[in-house]
Write an enzyme that holds these catalytic residues in place. Structure first.
Site, mmCIF file in Angstrom:
data_model
loop_
_atom_site.group_PDB
_atom_site.id
_atom_site.type_symbol
_atom_site.label_atom_id
_atom_site.label_comp_id
_atom_site.label_asym_id
_atom_site.label_seq_id
_atom_site.Cartn_x
_atom_site.Cartn_y
_atom_site.Cartn_z
ATOM 1 C CG ASP A 68 -1.948 -1.014 1.265
ATOM 2 O OD1 ASP A 68 -1.970 -1.841 0.337
ATOM 3 O OD2 ASP A 68 -2.771 -1.013 2.202
ATOM 4 C CG HIS A 210 2.653 0.111 4.198
ATOM 5 N ND1 HIS A 210 2.484 -0.810 5.203
ATOM 6 C CD2 HIS A 210 1.464 0.740 4.061
ATOM 7 C CE1 HIS A 210 1.238 -0.719 5.674
ATOM 8 N NE2 HIS A 210 0.601 0.208 4.987
HETATM 9 ZN ZN LIG Z 1 -2.242 3.004 3.513
#
Ligand SMILES: [Zn+2]
Length: 243
Positions: A68, A210
């Site tokens: 993400d 991430h």
């Molecule tokens: Zn996020």
């Protein structure tokens, strides 16, 4: 009356004893049944899981790596290099605000077979916004991605896992949550991330990471190496959630 009142307590005592005995016996019986059932449920659910994941006799255990908040101007490409070396497909949920100037990275993701999804434009909790603004967060991000890849965006990872059906706006969006949160943004220690994922991972997990950190890139590639050794295959998230 007299006999009866004398016999009653005995009868009651007898009944009480009997009931107590019966409860003990039943208790022991159900406790054992539970123990057995517990084992059966575990074995059973494993076989159900592999049967579900394995409609065509596939033997490989599958996982999805999801990243993400990207693309990151530096770390995302390092990650893409490592994934390409290992033949791994992953899923990237992009922030609209990170797209401009990083079109080449997104084009590469698409060309190399990764799935690209929407993570809103400004990393917002869409439920906290008026519907119109929430829809714009989703739609502007999807449009920016489609302008680069030529492909419709169908999947959304709502920041903070906050979603509701209305947010499909005019376009059908499929929310993709996760089953294993690495907390990589907080931990920022590759050894620890690798250790925890390897100890917790299960077949069909959707792993949340991430691509904004050096430590995440390191950890993700080490996780891939270790789990490929154990026979896992890494697929895009749509392949796991659509089966
Ligand atoms: Zn996020």
């Amino acid at each position: 009356m007299n006999r009866r009142s004398r016999r009653n307590p005995e009868w009651k005592r007898g009944l009480r004893k009997g009931l107590l005995g019966l409860m003990l016996v039943l208790g022991a019986f159900f406790w054992r049944k539970n123990q057995e059932a517990g084992q059966q449920i575990r074995t059973g659910s494993e076989s159900v899981r592999s049967a579900e994941a394995d409609p065509v006799g596939r033997e490989t255990k599958r996982l999805a790596l999801t990243f993400d908040d990207g693309p990151h101007p530096y770390y995302t490409e390092q990650l893409l290099d490592g994934l390409a070396d290992r033949g791994v497909k992953a899923t990237f949920f992009l922030l609209g605000e990170n797209i401009e100037g990083r079109e080449d990275i997104i084009r590469r993701m698409h060309e190399e077979g990764h799935l690209i999804g929407n993570h809103t434009f400004y990393h917002v909790d869409v439920n906290s916004l008026p519907l119109k603004e929430a829809c714009a967060e989703i739609q502007d991000t999807s449009s920016a991605i489609t302008a680069i890849t030529g492909q419709q965006v169908e999947y959304v990872r709502p920041p903070y896992g906050s979603w509701n059906k209305e947010l499909e706006c005019e376009v059908l969006m499929i929310p993709v949550f996760w089953t294993l949160d690495t907390l990589d943004w907080k931990v920022k220690n590759a050894d620890q991330i690798v250790r925890e994922v390897l100890s917790d991972v299960e077949e069909n997990d959707v792993i949340l990471m991430h691509d904004s950190y050096r430590t995440t890139v390191d950890a993700a590639l080490r996780i891939v190496d270790a789990l490929q050794e154990k026979g896992y295959e890494f697929v895009t998230a749509d392949e796991l959630i659509l089966e």
